[in-house]
Design an enzyme around this catalytic site. Structure first.
Site, short mmCIF file in Angstrom:
data_model
loop_
_atom_site.label_atom_id
_atom_site.label_comp_id
_atom_site.label_asym_id
_atom_site.label_seq_id
_atom_site.Cartn_x
_atom_site.Cartn_y
_atom_site.Cartn_z
N LYS A 160 0.86 -1.28 0.06
CA LYS A 160 0.09 -0.06 0.13
C LYS A 160 0.98 1.22 0.13
CE LYS A 160 -1.70 1.73 4.19
NZ LYS A 160 -1.10 3.04 4.40
N ASN A 161 1.92 1.31 0.83
CA ASN A 161 2.51 2.59 0.99
C ASN A 161 3.73 2.67 -0.13
OD1 ASN A 161 1.26 2.92 3.32
ND2 ASN A 161 2.65 2.24 4.76
N ARG A 175 -4.07 9.77 4.74
CA ARG A 175 -2.76 10.56 4.76
C ARG A 175 -2.12 10.73 3.73
NH1 ARG A 175 0.10 14.19 7.92
NH2 ARG A 175 2.27 13.49 7.42
N CYS A 218 -5.32 7.78 9.75
CA CYS A 218 -5.46 6.98 10.81
C CYS A 218 -5.08 8.35 12.11
CB CYS A 218 -4.61 6.13 11.22
SG CYS A 218 -5.02 4.51 10.22
N ARG A 237 -0.85 14.75 13.02
CA ARG A 237 -0.31 14.32 11.56
C ARG A 237 0.27 15.74 10.76
NH1 ARG A 237 -1.57 9.06 10.46
NH2 ARG A 237 0.21 8.96 8.70
N PRO A 238 1.19 16.43 11.42
CA PRO A 238 1.63 17.66 10.55
C PRO A 238 2.10 17.54 9.58
CG PRO A 238 3.04 17.11 12.38
CD PRO A 238 1.93 15.93 12.58
N ASP A 283 4.37 20.17 8.35
CA ASP A 283 5.38 21.03 8.39
C ASP A 283 6.61 20.74 7.74
OD1 ASP A 283 5.40 19.51 10.74
OD2 ASP A 283 7.41 20.49 11.23
N LEU A 284 7.02 19.63 7.59
CA LEU A 284 8.40 19.13 6.93
C LEU A 284 8.14 19.38 5.56
CD1 LEU A 284 9.60 16.43 9.18
CD2 LEU A 284 10.08 18.72 9.34
N ASP A 339 4.65 0.59 12.07
CA ASP A 339 3.45 -0.18 11.39
C ASP A 339 3.28 -1.61 11.82
OD1 ASP A 339 3.65 1.72 8.15
OD2 ASP A 339 2.90 2.36 10.17
N ARG A 384 -8.47 -0.31 4.38
CA ARG A 384 -7.67 0.53 3.68
C ARG A 384 -6.40 0.08 3.33
NH1 ARG A 384 -6.50 5.46 7.58
NH2 ARG A 384 -5.07 5.71 5.50
C1 EPZ Z 1 4.30 6.94 6.29
O1 EPZ Z 1 3.44 7.82 6.82
C2 EPZ Z 1 3.42 5.64 6.06
N1 EPZ Z 1 2.55 5.90 5.39
C3 EPZ Z 1 2.74 5.32 7.55
O2 EPZ Z 1 1.93 4.13 7.52
C4 EPZ Z 1 4.15 4.94 8.34
O3 EPZ Z 1 3.80 4.56 9.72
C5 EPZ Z 1 4.88 6.16 8.49
O4 EPZ Z 1 5.26 6.49 7.19
C6 EPZ Z 1 6.22 6.17 9.25
O5 EPZ Z 1 6.93 5.02 8.65
C7 EPZ Z 1 2.22 5.79 3.93
O6 EPZ Z 1 3.42 5.67 3.66
C8 EPZ Z 1 0.99 6.22 3.16
P1 EPZ Z 1 6.07 10.02 8.56
P2 EPZ Z 1 3.78 9.47 6.69
O7 EPZ Z 1 6.13 11.63 7.66
O8 EPZ Z 1 4.57 9.89 5.50
C9 EPZ Z 1 6.07 13.13 11.95
C10 EPZ Z 1 0.25 2.68 7.74
O9 EPZ Z 1 -0.07 1.96 8.57
N2 EPZ Z 1 5.94 14.37 11.05
O10 EPZ Z 1 7.40 9.44 8.10
O11 EPZ Z 1 2.85 10.28 7.53
C11 EPZ Z 1 4.84 12.67 12.23
O12 EPZ Z 1 4.05 13.46 13.00
C12 EPZ Z 1 0.65 4.04 7.92
O13 EPZ Z 1 0.34 2.07 6.56
C13 EPZ Z 1 6.03 15.70 11.37
O14 EPZ Z 1 6.23 16.05 12.34
O15 EPZ Z 1 4.96 9.32 8.02
C14 EPZ Z 1 5.27 11.34 12.96
O16 EPZ Z 1 5.33 11.48 14.18
C15 EPZ Z 1 0.40 4.77 9.19
N3 EPZ Z 1 5.97 16.71 10.39
C16 EPZ Z 1 6.50 11.16 12.21
O17 EPZ Z 1 6.96 12.36 11.55
C17 EPZ Z 1 5.93 16.28 8.97
O18 EPZ Z 1 5.84 17.18 8.31
C18 EPZ Z 1 6.60 9.96 10.98
O19 EPZ Z 1 6.16 10.71 9.93
C19 EPZ Z 1 5.76 14.98 8.53
C20 EPZ Z 1 5.68 13.93 9.76
#
Ligand code: EPZ
Length: 421
Positions: free
Chosen positions: A22-23, A92, A116, A121-122, A124-125, A308, A400
């Site tokens: 999926k991801n 997301r 989810c 789920r910011p 900002d980055l 995950d 999902r």
């Molecule tokens: C991806 O989400 C995956 N989703 C998530 O899988 C997975 O848990 C996550 O990466 C971490 O491995 C998809 O690929 C569709 P992140 P993503 O940006 O991109 C913080 C599932 O169950 N953050 O790596 O949203 C954020 O709050 C899903 O399949 C910021 O602070 O994850 C979190 O604490 C759930 N600012 C951490 O980073 C930002 O701008 C990880 O987020 C972005 C993220």
């Protein structure tokens, strides 16, 4: 309302062909919008999130349709840059269209993504990096308006956290930027490598994906074109079914499971007393009648233990001999499955991001509600190991990310059916 009826107490002994990831499929679908032309994505799992991404693509004026296990996307014609709020909220990954639209057209309007409830789920980055590339982004009344005059400009970007989505969005936008973009502190997940392979096959120039430093040399938009690409196997779905077999003292072969991307998980399963090894066809696991508790599991960015897989491993360990600790270091609120597991007889204490799991002799079937995607899968794992029947509702969340989870569990020797009412 649909629900799963799972009858536990059966060893899961069987073979299963793992679904596409999926991801990986979701960012790949967004990348098809960037490149323009016709693309064929193979082995795309039939998931609610994939359907939502297809709706976004069609809403943008492109053509997206399923042909068996493949998704065909023709994005030659793009008539809009607005992603509707209802679709943005549906998952997301909707935010991943931002980088693709900026790279393709220099413009995008969207609201904040849903997904989810794992804590804030910011994005900002994502936004700060795209601004460094030259995008002008205004936020008003919950809508983000992103524009850039002409092409984005390549630059150096340091990510303070290896965000998967931010890394993907930067890659997508930088593909057609002027000059070189270097991402330091990039996410190293295998899905990032899969995206880079696809983009390079479409004419992009990306190197270093899978490492902390990714270099993108921008090309003219017209240089990009369509391609065919097979989506990589889903390492988290594989982890889920391995945990279901481990929780029931079973023996299973997950065909196509990516052993090379599952090291942290298989290490934990071995600590729990399982034999896990790579056969030529995938990952093979045999489990003892009762697992051993694993003293410490900490979730980390890849290649560390995947967040995950945290819920499904915890579910498998609820009947282990002894006590173990789970520390969730990625998301703030990713223990929402704990209360539901406790309803089934689990002994779990949580404080903030720390959970202490004390193994119990038995779990009992109960009526439980999926709190989120992976939490719902964890309830299915526990239900396979519980005595009696469990009813799991909230299937829209499980669907999902899992292709017909009840069929997969049944194929592995479990007893699971989807019923209405
Ligand atoms: C991806 O989400 C995956 N989703 C998530 O899988 C997975 O848990 C996550 O990466 C971490 O491995 C998809 O690929 C569709 P992140 P993503 O940006 O991109 C913080 C599932 O169950 N953050 O790596 O949203 C954020 O709050 C899903 O399949 C910021 O602070 O994850 C979190 O604490 C759930 N600012 C951490 O980073 C930002 O701008 C990880 O987020 C972005 C993220």
């Amino acid at each position: 309302m649909q629900k799963l009826k799972i009858t536990g107490g059966r060893r899961l002994c069987g073979e299963l062909e793992i679904q596409g990831a999926k991801n990986s499929a979701l960012p790949l679908m967004s990348a098809c919008v960037l490149v323009g032309g016709s693309c064929r994505l193979k082995r795309v799992p039939a998931l609610a999130d994939v359907h939502a991404a297809a709706r976004i693509i069609n809403r943008l004026g492109c053509k997206c349709r399923r042909e068996g296990k493949d998704i065909l996307i023709d994005s030659s014609v793009l008539t809009g840059v607005d992603i509707p709020d209802d679709l943005m909220r549906s998952m997301r990954s909707s935010v991943i269209f931002l980088g693709a639209l900026l790279g393709r057209t220099g413009e995008c309007r969207l609201s904040y993504p849903g997904g989810c409830e794992l804590g804030p789920r910011p994005i900002d980055l994502h936004l700060s990096a795209l601004r460094k590339l030259g995008a002008v982004i205004t936020e008003e009344h919950g809508t983000l308006r992103c524009t850039c005059t002409g092409r984005l400009r390549g630059t150096r970007i340091e990510l303070s956290f290896p965000s998967v989505g931010a890394t993907e969005n930067i890659m997508l936008a930088a593909c057609t930027a002027e000059g070189e973009t270097v991402i330091s502190g990039a996410a190293r997940e295998p899905e990032i490598e899969d995206l880079a392979r696809f983009l390079n096959a479409c004419g992009a120039r990306i190197s270093g994906a899978g490492g902390h430093r990714i270099v993108i040399n921008g090309v003219e938009r017209a240089r990009l074109h369509g391609t065919e690409h097979e989506v990589m196997p889903d390492r988290i779905a594989a982890a889920t079914y391995l945990c279901a077999a481990a929780a029931t003292g079973g023996e299973t072969l997950i065909k196509g499971a990516p052993a090379e991307h599952s090291g942290a998980l298989t290490d934990v399963l071995r600590q729990a007393g399982c034999r896990v090894f790579e056969s030529g066809r995938g990952l093979y696991l045999t489990a003892p009648a009762r697992l051993r508790a694993v003293p410490m599991i900490r979730t980390c960015p890849y290649p560390g233990f995947p967040t995950d897989a945290q819920a499904v491993v915890m579910a498998a360990l609820t009947r282990a001999r002894g006590t173990g600790m789970v520390v969730e270091r990625i998301f703030e609120n990713r223990f929402r499955h704990v209360d539901e597991l406790i309803r089934m007889g689990a002994d779990i204490k949580t404080e903030g991001r720390v959970a202490v799991v004390t193994g119990v002799d038995r779990l009992s079937g109960a009526a439980v509600v999926a709190p989120d995607l992976r939490g719902g899968a964890a309830l299915c794992v526990a239900a396979c190991a519980a005595e009696g029947e469990t009813e799991v509702t909230g299937l829209n969340l499980i669907d999902r990310g899992y292709e017909a989870i009840e069929k997969a569990l049944t194929e592995l020797g479990g007893k699971a059916e989807r019923v209405s009412g």
